[in-house]
Design a protein around this motif. Sequence first.
Motif, short mmCIF file in Angstrom:
data_model
loop_
_atom_site.label_atom_id
_atom_site.label_comp_id
_atom_site.label_asym_id
_atom_site.label_seq_id
_atom_site.Cartn_x
_atom_site.Cartn_y
_atom_site.Cartn_z
N TYR A 15 0.83 -1.21 0.00
CA TYR A 15 0.00 0.00 0.00
C TYR A 15 0.87 1.26 0.00
O TYR A 15 0.64 2.19 -0.79
CB TYR A 15 -0.90 -0.06 1.23
CG TYR A 15 -1.63 1.21 1.58
CD1 TYR A 15 -2.74 1.63 0.84
CD2 TYR A 15 -1.24 1.97 2.66
CE1 TYR A 15 -3.42 2.79 1.18
CE2 TYR A 15 -1.93 3.13 3.01
CZ TYR A 15 -3.01 3.53 2.27
OH TYR A 15 -3.69 4.67 2.61
N TYR A 16 1.89 1.30 0.85
CA TYR A 16 2.76 2.48 0.89
C TYR A 16 3.59 2.62 -0.38
O TYR A 16 3.84 3.74 -0.85
CB TYR A 16 3.64 2.48 2.14
CG TYR A 16 2.84 2.92 3.34
CD1 TYR A 16 2.49 4.26 3.51
CD2 TYR A 16 2.39 2.00 4.29
CE1 TYR A 16 1.72 4.66 4.58
CE2 TYR A 16 1.62 2.41 5.36
CZ TYR A 16 1.29 3.74 5.50
OH TYR A 16 0.51 4.15 6.55
N LYS A 17 3.99 1.51 -0.95
CA LYS A 17 4.71 1.55 -2.24
C LYS A 17 3.82 2.20 -3.30
O LYS A 17 4.24 3.10 -4.03
CB LYS A 17 5.12 0.15 -2.66
CG LYS A 17 5.80 0.07 -4.02
CD LYS A 17 6.13 -1.39 -4.36
CE LYS A 17 6.89 -1.51 -5.66
NZ LYS A 17 6.05 -1.25 -6.84
N VAL A 18 2.56 1.77 -3.36
CA VAL A 18 1.62 2.32 -4.34
C VAL A 18 1.35 3.79 -4.08
O VAL A 18 1.27 4.60 -5.02
CB VAL A 18 0.31 1.48 -4.35
CG1 VAL A 18 -0.78 2.16 -5.16
CG2 VAL A 18 0.58 0.08 -4.89
N LEU A 19 1.22 4.19 -2.81
CA LEU A 19 1.01 5.61 -2.50
C LEU A 19 2.16 6.46 -3.05
O LEU A 19 1.93 7.51 -3.66
CB LEU A 19 0.91 5.84 -0.99
CG LEU A 19 -0.39 5.50 -0.30
CD1 LEU A 19 -0.30 5.86 1.19
CD2 LEU A 19 -1.57 6.18 -0.93
N GLY A 20 3.39 6.01 -2.83
CA GLY A 20 4.54 6.74 -3.34
C GLY A 20 4.52 6.84 -4.86
O GLY A 20 4.79 7.91 -5.43
N GLU A 21 4.18 5.75 -5.51
CA GLU A 21 4.14 5.74 -6.97
C GLU A 21 3.05 6.66 -7.51
O GLU A 21 3.26 7.41 -8.47
CB GLU A 21 3.93 4.31 -7.48
CG GLU A 21 5.14 3.44 -7.23
CD GLU A 21 4.90 1.96 -7.38
OE1 GLU A 21 5.88 1.22 -7.27
OE2 GLU A 21 3.73 1.53 -7.58
N LYS A 22 1.87 6.63 -6.88
CA LYS A 22 0.77 7.49 -7.32
C LYS A 22 1.10 8.97 -7.10
O LYS A 22 0.71 9.82 -7.90
CB LYS A 22 -0.52 7.12 -6.60
CG LYS A 22 -1.13 5.82 -7.09
CD LYS A 22 -2.45 5.53 -6.40
CE LYS A 22 -3.12 4.30 -6.97
NZ LYS A 22 -4.43 4.04 -6.35
N ALA A 23 1.82 9.26 -6.03
CA ALA A 23 2.22 10.65 -5.77
C ALA A 23 3.23 11.12 -6.81
O ALA A 23 3.08 12.19 -7.41
CB ALA A 23 2.79 10.78 -4.36
N ALA A 25 3.77 10.06 -9.73
CA ALA A 25 3.19 10.12 -11.08
C ALA A 25 2.48 11.44 -11.33
O ALA A 25 2.24 11.80 -12.49
CB ALA A 25 2.24 8.95 -11.28
N GLN A 26 2.14 12.16 -10.28
CA GLN A 26 1.37 13.40 -10.43
C GLN A 26 2.22 14.65 -10.60
O GLN A 26 1.68 15.75 -10.74
CB GLN A 26 0.45 13.59 -9.22
CG GLN A 26 -0.65 12.56 -9.13
CD GLN A 26 -1.68 12.91 -8.09
OE1 GLN A 26 -2.22 14.00 -8.07
NE2 GLN A 26 -1.94 11.97 -7.18
N VAL A 27 3.54 14.51 -10.58
CA VAL A 27 4.39 15.70 -10.67
C VAL A 27 5.34 15.61 -11.85
O VAL A 27 5.73 14.52 -12.27
CB VAL A 27 5.20 15.92 -9.36
CG1 VAL A 27 4.27 16.18 -8.18
CG2 VAL A 27 6.13 14.77 -9.07
N PRO A 28 5.72 16.78 -12.39
CA PRO A 28 6.71 16.77 -13.47
C PRO A 28 8.09 16.34 -12.96
O PRO A 28 8.37 16.42 -11.76
CB PRO A 28 6.72 18.22 -13.97
CG PRO A 28 6.07 19.04 -12.93
CD PRO A 28 5.23 18.12 -12.08
N ASP A 29 8.93 15.92 -13.87
CA ASP A 29 10.25 15.40 -13.52
C ASP A 29 11.04 16.34 -12.61
O ASP A 29 11.67 15.89 -11.66
CB ASP A 29 11.08 15.11 -14.77
CG ASP A 29 10.54 13.92 -15.56
OD1 ASP A 29 9.53 13.33 -15.14
OD2 ASP A 29 11.13 13.60 -16.61
N GLU A 30 11.03 17.64 -12.90
CA GLU A 30 11.86 18.56 -12.12
C GLU A 30 11.51 18.57 -10.64
O GLU A 30 12.37 18.81 -9.79
CB GLU A 30 11.82 19.98 -12.70
CG GLU A 30 10.47 20.66 -12.69
CD GLU A 30 9.66 20.43 -13.97
OE1 GLU A 30 8.64 21.12 -14.12
OE2 GLU A 30 10.02 19.56 -14.79
#
Length: 194
Positions: A15-23, A25-30
């Motif tokens: 669950y925490y792994k997925v939370l980090g990934e979803k977060a 994914a919502q921001v640009p690379d910089e």
Amino acid sequence: MQGAYLKSVISQFTYYKVLGEKAMAQVPDEVLFRQYTAESNSIAVIVKHLWGNMLSRWTDFLSSDGEKPWRDREGEFTDDISSREELLSKWDAGWAVFLETLQTLTDDDLSTIVYIRHQGHTVLEAINRQLAHYPYHVGQIVYLCKLAAGHWESLSIPRGQSATYNAAKFAQPRHREHFTDEFIKPDNSTEANS
């Protein structure tokens, strides 16, 4: 209850792994490489630290000290990851070693003594140590992403939707499931309840 703790804790960590990934994914690379103050860590540095910790702690978990001689902990705080792809590669590599190791454990292993810097822990204590450590850093990642995102898709129950969420839950009959089950399926877009 055989295997219940290990099954539950694997679900919790996933669950925490997925939370980090979803977060992320919502921001640009910089944003992944932004350091807000001289004393703060970028998301990339936090990921690199998690990667180093996971590889060290969980490689040969039952047979060698969790602080491996090859680990460069100080180097984990050097901001030298150069791309989102490299960052996600380290993220995936660390989580893979960690979750694969957890999946090999049995209830009989939980009282086994393992060492971290020569300090003895039961396997249960070593897992719980990381159950506090890894979500702490994932929370930092989520917070930094949320600060920088132009539009944020909630990872928990969105504001103003608690009553609707609760009504849907209470409309179901009582049943047994881990609270993360609905949130860690790859094809599920339901917001997580954190």
